[in-house]
Design a protein around this motif. Structure first.
Motif, PDB file in Angstrom:
ATOM      1  N   VAL A  75      -6.789  -2.204 -18.131  1.00  0.00           N
ATOM      2  CA  VAL A  75      -8.222  -2.023 -18.420  1.00  0.00           C
ATOM      3  C   VAL A  75      -8.373  -1.595 -20.008  1.00  0.00           C
ATOM      4  CG1 VAL A  75     -10.218  -0.184 -18.102  1.00  0.00           C
ATOM      5  CG2 VAL A  75      -8.547  -0.614 -16.148  1.00  0.00           C
ATOM      6  N   TYR A  76      -7.556  -1.011 -20.472  1.00  0.00           N
ATOM      7  CA  TYR A  76      -7.631  -0.911 -21.917  1.00  0.00           C
ATOM      8  C   TYR A  76      -7.462  -2.095 -22.836  1.00  0.00           C
ATOM      9  CZ  TYR A  76      -6.345   0.460 -26.709  1.00  0.00           C
ATOM     10  OH  TYR A  76      -6.266   0.713 -28.079  1.00  0.00           O
ATOM     11  N   ALA A  77      -6.850  -3.131 -22.579  1.00  0.00           N
ATOM     12  CA  ALA A  77      -6.709  -4.361 -23.137  1.00  0.00           C
ATOM     13  C   ALA A  77      -7.910  -5.196 -23.067  1.00  0.00           C
ATOM     14  CB  ALA A  77      -5.574  -5.244 -22.666  1.00  0.00           C
ATOM     15  N   ALA A 106      -3.758  -6.794 -10.183  1.00  0.00           N
ATOM     16  CA  ALA A 106      -2.709  -5.630 -10.086  1.00  0.00           C
ATOM     17  C   ALA A 106      -2.886  -4.816  -8.897  1.00  0.00           C
ATOM     18  CB  ALA A 106      -2.790  -4.872 -11.521  1.00  0.00           C
ATOM     19  N   SER A 107      -1.699  -4.260  -8.448  1.00  0.00           N
ATOM     20  CA  SER A 107      -1.444  -3.277  -7.677  1.00  0.00           C
ATOM     21  C   SER A 107      -1.259  -1.816  -7.919  1.00  0.00           C
ATOM     22  CB  SER A 107      -0.861  -3.718  -6.416  1.00  0.00           C
ATOM     23  OG  SER A 107       0.511  -3.833  -6.903  1.00  0.00           O
ATOM     24  N   CYS A 108      -1.241  -0.764  -7.292  1.00  0.00           N
ATOM     25  CA  CYS A 108      -0.636   0.318  -7.351  1.00  0.00           C
ATOM     26  C   CYS A 108       0.773   0.391  -6.840  1.00  0.00           C
ATOM     27  CB  CYS A 108      -1.505   1.485  -6.627  1.00  0.00           C
ATOM     28  SG  CYS A 108      -1.328   1.698  -4.886  1.00  0.00           S
ATOM     29  N   ASN A 109       1.311   1.210  -7.227  1.00  0.00           N
ATOM     30  CA  ASN A 109       2.867   1.308  -6.908  1.00  0.00           C
ATOM     31  C   ASN A 109       3.430   2.000  -5.617  1.00  0.00           C
ATOM     32  OD1 ASN A 109       2.486   3.776  -7.625  1.00  0.00           O
ATOM     33  ND2 ASN A 109       4.040   3.921  -9.195  1.00  0.00           N
ATOM     34  N   ASP A 110       2.550   2.036  -4.670  1.00  0.00           N
ATOM     35  CA  ASP A 110       2.804   2.702  -3.362  1.00  0.00           C
ATOM     36  C   ASP A 110       3.260   1.611  -2.586  1.00  0.00           C
ATOM     37  OD1 ASP A 110       2.565   3.709  -0.600  1.00  0.00           O
ATOM     38  OD2 ASP A 110       0.994   5.023  -1.089  1.00  0.00           O
ATOM     39  N   GLY A 111       4.645   1.708  -2.364  1.00  0.00           N
ATOM     40  CA  GLY A 111       5.484   0.779  -1.522  1.00  0.00           C
ATOM     41  C   GLY A 111       4.998   0.468  -0.295  1.00  0.00           C
ATOM     42  N   VAL A 112       4.503   1.586   0.628  1.00  0.00           N
ATOM     43  CA  VAL A 112       4.047   1.651   1.897  1.00  0.00           C
ATOM     44  C   VAL A 112       2.622   1.470   2.121  1.00  0.00           C
ATOM     45  CG1 VAL A 112       3.912   3.199   3.983  1.00  0.00           C
ATOM     46  CG2 VAL A 112       5.687   3.628   2.575  1.00  0.00           C
ATOM     47  N   ARG A 113       1.667   1.680   1.257  1.00  0.00           N
ATOM     48  CA  ARG A 113       0.190   1.126   1.473  1.00  0.00           C
ATOM     49  C   ARG A 113      -0.359   1.067  -0.072  1.00  0.00           C
ATOM     50  NH1 ARG A 113      -2.043   7.197   2.946  1.00  0.00           N
ATOM     51  NH2 ARG A 113      -1.707   8.248   1.392  1.00  0.00           N
ATOM     52  N   PRO A 114       0.221  -0.038  -0.627  1.00  0.00           N
ATOM     53  CA  PRO A 114      -0.426  -0.476  -1.977  1.00  0.00           C
ATOM     54  C   PRO A 114      -1.716  -1.133  -1.806  1.00  0.00           C
ATOM     55  CG  PRO A 114       1.085  -2.055  -1.147  1.00  0.00           C
ATOM     56  CD  PRO A 114       1.282  -1.007  -0.275  1.00  0.00           C
ATOM     57  N   VAL A 115      -2.466  -0.716  -3.019  1.00  0.00           N
ATOM     58  CA  VAL A 115      -3.773  -1.386  -3.070  1.00  0.00           C
ATOM     59  C   VAL A 115      -3.777  -2.404  -4.102  1.00  0.00           C
ATOM     60  CG1 VAL A 115      -6.384  -0.555  -3.742  1.00  0.00           C
ATOM     61  CG2 VAL A 115      -4.691   0.882  -2.281  1.00  0.00           C
ATOM     62  N   VAL A 116      -4.551  -3.392  -3.964  1.00  0.00           N
ATOM     63  CA  VAL A 116      -4.656  -4.547  -4.952  1.00  0.00           C
ATOM     64  C   VAL A 116      -5.840  -4.622  -5.471  1.00  0.00           C
ATOM     65  CG1 VAL A 116      -4.506  -7.076  -5.256  1.00  0.00           C
ATOM     66  CG2 VAL A 116      -3.153  -5.806  -3.578  1.00  0.00           C
ATOM     67  N   PHE A 117      -5.755  -4.657  -7.091  1.00  0.00           N
ATOM     68  CA  PHE A 117      -7.043  -4.558  -7.953  1.00  0.00           C
ATOM     69  C   PHE A 117      -7.290  -5.600  -8.226  1.00  0.00           C
ATOM     70  CE2 PHE A 117      -5.459  -0.094  -7.424  1.00  0.00           C
ATOM     71  CZ  PHE A 117      -6.459   0.516  -7.219  1.00  0.00           C
ATOM     72  N   LYS A 118      -8.669  -6.099  -8.700  1.00  0.00           N
ATOM     73  CA  LYS A 118      -9.135  -6.964  -9.422  1.00  0.00           C
ATOM     74  C   LYS A 118      -9.748  -6.299 -10.793  1.00  0.00           C
ATOM     75  CE  LYS A 118     -12.153 -10.988 -10.197  1.00  0.00           C
ATOM     76  NZ  LYS A 118     -13.415 -11.682  -9.588  1.00  0.00           N
ATOM     77  N   ILE A 119      -9.168  -6.794 -11.992  1.00  0.00           N
ATOM     78  CA  ILE A 119      -9.649  -6.173 -13.225  1.00  0.00           C
ATOM     79  C   ILE A 119     -10.164  -7.394 -14.003  1.00  0.00           C
ATOM     80  CG2 ILE A 119      -8.803  -4.896 -15.280  1.00  0.00           C
ATOM     81  CD1 ILE A 119      -6.030  -4.411 -13.212  1.00  0.00           C
ATOM     82  N   GLU A 120     -11.386  -6.904 -14.331  1.00  0.00           N
ATOM     83  CA  GLU A 120     -12.169  -8.223 -15.076  1.00  0.00           C
ATOM     84  C   GLU A 120     -12.920  -7.701 -15.972  1.00  0.00           C
ATOM     85  OE1 GLU A 120     -15.574 -11.141 -13.486  1.00  0.00           O
ATOM     86  OE2 GLU A 120     -15.285  -9.237 -12.205  1.00  0.00           O
ATOM     87  N   ARG A 121     -12.751  -8.183 -17.356  1.00  0.00           N
ATOM     88  CA  ARG A 121     -13.541  -7.945 -18.387  1.00  0.00           C
ATOM     89  C   ARG A 121     -14.853  -8.615 -18.591  1.00  0.00           C
ATOM     90  NH1 ARG A 121     -11.073 -11.083 -22.660  1.00  0.00           N
ATOM     91  NH2 ARG A 121     -12.902 -12.277 -22.746  1.00  0.00           N
ATOM     92  N   LEU A 122     -15.692  -7.812 -18.558  1.00  0.00           N
ATOM     93  CA  LEU A 122     -17.248  -8.066 -18.678  1.00  0.00           C
ATOM     94  C   LEU A 122     -17.649  -8.345 -20.018  1.00  0.00           C
ATOM     95  CD1 LEU A 122     -18.552  -6.006 -15.793  1.00  0.00           C
ATOM     96  CD2 LEU A 122     -17.682  -8.301 -15.514  1.00  0.00           C
ATOM     97  N   ASP A 123     -17.887  -9.313 -20.541  1.00  0.00           N
ATOM     98  CA  ASP A 123     -18.530  -9.579 -21.881  1.00  0.00           C
ATOM     99  C   ASP A 123     -20.024  -9.478 -21.991  1.00  0.00           C
ATOM    100  OD1 ASP A 123     -16.058 -10.108 -22.806  1.00  0.00           O
ATOM    101  OD2 ASP A 123     -15.932 -12.246 -22.334  1.00  0.00           O
ATOM    102  N   ASP A 124     -20.394  -8.879 -23.196  1.00  0.00           N
ATOM    103  CA  ASP A 124     -21.921  -8.653 -23.057  1.00  0.00           C
ATOM    104  C   ASP A 124     -22.708  -9.947 -23.243  1.00  0.00           C
ATOM    105  OD1 ASP A 124     -21.467  -6.034 -23.043  1.00  0.00           O
ATOM    106  OD2 ASP A 124     -21.653  -5.569 -25.248  1.00  0.00           O
TER     107      ASP A 124
END
Length: 107
Positions: free
Chosen positions: A67-69, A89-107
């Protein structure tokens, strides 16, 4: 300044791991996020930790550097993803991980 959209793509759950290793043998998928969860944040929200609706701290620890980048206008994962404005990317919960899409939105 760019903004970033964080969206949940998938909530995984591995019941065989839960039954073998968890105190609660059937916790089910992550209860913090739904698959339709999506937020857009800017630099002010990032630096003040005022993420709309809150955010799971463990998941945030796993994805915040992407997100920072993106908020700095950089390639989130250039050379790896087909679109350098996007990272999966995903969280590090090995039993129930959540997968995220991180998207830069340019103005």
């Amino acid at each position: 300044m760019p903004k970033v959209r964080i969206s949940v793509l998938r909530r995984n759950y591995f019941p065989e791991l839960a039954s073998r290793y968890c105190m609660n043998p059937d916790p089910g998928p992550c209860v913090r996020f739904d698959e339709d969860y999506s937020i857009v944040i800017d630099q002010d929200a990032y630096f003040s930790m005022q993420i709309p609706g809150g955010f799971c701290q463990e998941a945030w620890n796993c994805i915040s550097h992407y997100v920072y980048a993106a908020l700095q206008g950089g390639a989130v994962m250039g050379g790896w993803m087909a679109d350098d404005r996007v990272m999966i990317a995903s969280c590090n919960d090995g039993v129930r991980p959540v997968v995220f899409k991180i998207e830069r939105l340019d103005d």
